[in-house]
Design an enzyme around this catalytic site. Structure first.
Site: not given
Ligand code: ADP
Ligand code: ASP
Ligand code: MG
Length: 810
Positions: A602, A609, A678
């Site tokens: 995560e 977040l 990302k």
């Protein structure tokens, strides 16, 4: 009348013998005390006999040690000179007899069963003599005169008619304290024999039953009969109450705290047994009797194991539908005195499998080969297989009867820990289920089952952390701060067993204290080697192990597969594995899925977040991700928000680095590489199998900035400061802001610097915050927005912590 038995561990040293006296002194008389040999002495005697038989003169050195040990103990305990001389004379007499027997063995190069028994008996003969003299006011009764064994039957058996009469005659009438050596007995023909290793418990039980004692107390070195062997399962606890049947079953399957035959005579005579701790006499211990009391929250009472067994299988078509095969098989085994621990047969009748002690495996094979010689020879109608290096585990409890789901819990606990079950058996009494597994998995399996049945007061997770930089250190601090709450409120104990950084590594079986782990790594760590680190984790073979990567190191990312393959969950803040080749990413996910362990990442996007989890939940629940628009670089957002006439681009970058918002090398952020990784991770999570090369990158710094080292980089950016300041002033005039955007639209991904106006949700994105807008089938008109701190060691560490909690289902 009470019978008390003190085991070897309770009489290991003169100090401990003094404790025994303190306990015995408090008892009302009459009372019988049975004692074992001093701790380790029977093993020592065994070694001496073996050495003597092999003709090794080392036997005499060991004999010398033994002599010294007993003479010193006697001298320390008995202070009165004349009494001491008398005891030492007796001790010397016994030791001379031992020397004579050993000389015989030495000369003949052979140990007979009787000579071995004679050697082994010396431990109890010596200890009981010394202890009875020390305790005083007692009568010494030699067990060989009261316990008689009939050796004419295949397996020597106690002749209870003769024995009970002798005990009643020789002890029953004595009004005071009687001291008896455990373990040893006499044959009907008057020779010395023994009752088998651990047999002092049996001696005490035979005496208790014959005298109809009020209670039999077994005094040992643990708090009672425990839910598992505390030497193998740290979280084992004392069982308050067991039925005879439960205790017999547990001891049959290896709970050494009570020698297996012990419970038979006391069960018949309905004499309660209490197991107590010599080192903590006040503790309640375990009561074993015929009553089934409240069983607590678990359907099972305890787990035991036999560490070493061999599994013998007879299989082949000649078995199917042929009556009498089992009778022939077990008849042949009985003839050779093979003791069978467990039997299992598949309903196809194609094979019969049974477990024996490795010492019996040869005799078992020989018996079968002889009995089934014809079938084995003729066309492989039958085959004999022997599997070695196995262990058997049994779960036991009367409450198991008629409780569904026990096997499911058992097999799930084992499966989740990667322990393969080789054979299984359940008695029709439903008092026990046994499984055979590889010996190398024993400790892990016992712990997994123990936790699986909620036998432990808390669950335990074993952590192996890579990285002690900003994120790693913050995580370790958070773990330390939260440890007590996790135990108290969530019954979860965190154990740090391994820690490594790029320089050093430390693995500690017993755990590394969280408050001093970094200092210990520095002082006691060895040269770091991530492959070796993982090899050692695998070797420890513990259940509930989690490897945590808080580095940005590709070598660390390269070992996840190895860990997952061995049922070790992986939690990572390192983006490299998930953004490298799609096949590697998929490979890792599929191993985790196949093994039933977790691969959590995560924090690779947006720090703490919940971005990946949200996308994954949407996809799992049938939504379709059309578009992702995101500002994913906390670093770049910080840099663009901080830039001012006083703080040019180069200085803003340095400030971000100092605050810990950048990757260890800020160029990874400034080149857009970090954002590319990302968006790639998010795209993959959304179901698109993209590679890095598929992401279109529009750089805002010229490529020349990235040539050379980090100092060259800062110098070159400084040269551009003026140009950027001009652009920034123009931007402010337009009431716009720079945002470095990553987008996935229709399966195409790109990253670029965008000028956004006040009407865009990212305009007011402060500091290092991130924002993600998800346009999906369900969130079409108004995209779902996730926004908040997207960088920083503390929030990243907190995200790693949260992933860890999901791994262990808190
Ligand atoms: P003693 O010398 O008192 O006879 P033993 O060594 O024979 O002691 O038996 C005690 C040991 O049994 C304990 O130290 C423990 O390691 C082992 N053990 C195995 N299973 C259990 C269990 N279920 N409960 C308690 N102890 C157990
Ligand atoms: N001393 C014997 C043994 O070690 C018997 C016992 O301790 O119960 O096996
Ligand atoms: Mg014992």
């Amino acid at each position: 009348m009470k019978v008390l038995k003190f085991g070897g561990s309770s009489v290991g040293t003169p100090e401990r013998i003094k404790d025994v006296k303190r306990i015995v002194d408090k008892y009302d008389l009459p009372c019988v005390v049975v004692v074992s040999a001093f701790q380790g002495v029977t093993d020592h005697l065994h070694k001496i006999a073996e050495l003597a038989a092999s003709g090794s003169s080392e036997a005499w050195d060991l004999l010398g040690d033994l002599t010294r040990q007993h003479r010193e103990a006697a001298a320390e305990l008995i202070t009165d000179k004349s009494k001491r001389d008398e005891v030492l004379k007796k001790v010397d007499e016994i030791l001379n007899e031992l020397t004579e027997t050993c000389t015989g063995i030495f000369l003949l190069h052979e140990i007979t069963r009787h000579s071995l028994d004679s050697v082994l008996s010396m431990g109890e003969r010596l200890s009981s003599w010394i202890i009875s003299s020390y305790i005083g006011n007692s009568i010494y009764v030699d067990a060989r005169d009261i316990i008689k064994v009939d050796e004419s039957v295949g397996n020597s058996m106690v002749d209870f008619t003769v024995t009970n009469n002798l005990i009643r005659e020789k002890i029953g009438t004595l009004p005071q304290l009687t001291i008896v050596p455990g373990f040893i007995a006499g044959t009907i023909t008057g020779e010395t024999t023994t009752l088998g290793r651990g047999g002092s418990d049996y001696t005490a039980a035979i005496i208790a039953a014959a005298l109809e004692a009020k209670v039999l107390e077994i005094w040992t070195d643990v708090e009672g009969f425990m839910s598992a062997d505390p030497k193998k399962v740290e979280r084992a606890y004392t069982i308050e109450n067991l039925t005879y049947a439960e205790a017999m079953e547990l001891s049959h399957f290896g709970a050494k705290v009570i020698y297996t035959p012990t419970l038979r005579p006391v069960y018949k005579a309905k004499i309660p047994v209490i197991v107590k701790n010599t080192f903590n006499p006040e503790a309640k211990g375990t009561l074993i009797n015929g009553e089934l009391r409240d069983q607590g929250r678990s359907p099972i009472k305890g787990i035991s194991s036999i560490d070493h067994i061999d599994l013998v299988t007879l299989q082949g078509p000649a078995m199917v539908g042929v009556t009498g095969t089992s009778a022939r098989l077990f008849g042949a085994l009985a003839k050779r005195n093979v003791n069978i621990i467990l039997i299992t047969q598949a309903s196809s009748e194609y094979s019969i499998t049974f477990a024996v002690s490795p010492a019996d495996a040869g005799a078992a094979s020989a018996a079968i080969s002889e009995e089934f010689a014809r079938e084995i020879k003729s066309n492989n109608e039958l085959k004999l297989l022997v599997e070695k290096n196995l262990s058997v585990i049994a779960i036991v409890g009367e409450k198991m009867k008629n409780t569904p789901g026990i096997s499911a819990t058992l097999f799930t606990s084992l499966g989740r820990s990667g322990v393969n079950v080789i054979a299984t058996a359940q008695g029709s009494s439903e008092l026990n289920i046994s499984v055979v597994i590889k010996n190398e998995n024993l400790k892990k399996a016992l712990n997994a089952i123990h936790d699986g049945f909620f036998l432990s007061p808390y669950d335990e997770v074993n952590l192996f952390v890579a990285g002690t930089g900003l994120v790693g250190s913050s995580l370790l601090k958070q773990l330390q701060k939260q440890a007590k709450i996790l135990i108290d409120e969530h019954y979860l104990k965190i154990r740090l067993l391994g820690l490594t950084n790029s320089r050093k590594m430390l693995i500690e079986n017993k755990g590394i204290p969280l408050d001093s782990c970094r200092d210990l790594l520095k002082d006691e760590g060895v040269k770091a080697d991530i492959l070796e680190f993982v090899r050692q984790i695998k070797k420890m073979n513990l259940r509930n192990s989690v490897f945590i990567d808080c580095t940005a190191d590709p070598r660390v990312a390269g070992v996840y597969g190895e860990a997952l393959k061995d049922y070790i969950s992986v939690v990572t803040a390192n983006k490299i594995a998930c953004s490298s080749d799609y096949t590697y990413y998929q490979h890792l996910k599929s191993i985790a899925h196949g093994r039933g362990v977790r691969f959590m990442y995560e924090t690779t996007v947006g720090a703490g977040l919940p971005i990946i989890k949200t996308i994954s939940d949407l996809v799992l629940s049938g939504d379709k991700i059309y578009k992702i628009e995101a500002v994913l670089s906390g670093t770049l957002n910080f840099v663009f928000n901080e830039m001012s006439s006083e703080l040019p681009l180069s200085k803003a970058i340095r400030k971000a680095r100092e605050k810990g918002y950048t990757e260890p090398d800020p160029r990874v952020d400034l080149s857009g590489t970090d954002v590319v990784r990302k968006i790639l991770i998010l795209s993959r999570e959304a179901g698109y199998s993209l590679e890095q090369k598929d992401v279109e990158v529009k750089m805002f710094l010229p490529e020349s900035c990235f040539e050379g080292d980090i100092n060259d980089f800062y110098r070159k950016v400084e040269e551009l400061d003026g140009e950027f300041e001009k652009k920034r002033i123009a931007l402010v005039k337009k009431k716009k802001k720079w945002r470095f955007f990553a987008t996935l639209d229709n399966g195409k991904a790109k990253v670029e610097l965008v000028e956004v106006g006040q009407d865009h949700p990212s305009y007011y994105l402060e500091g290092s915050n991130n924002i993600v807008l998800l346009t999906t089938e369900r969130y079409k008109e108004l995209p779902m927005v996730i926004k908040g701190y997207g960088a920083g060691a503390d929030v990243t560490a907190a995200g790693v912590f949260a992933d860890l909690m999901r791994v262990v289902n808190v």
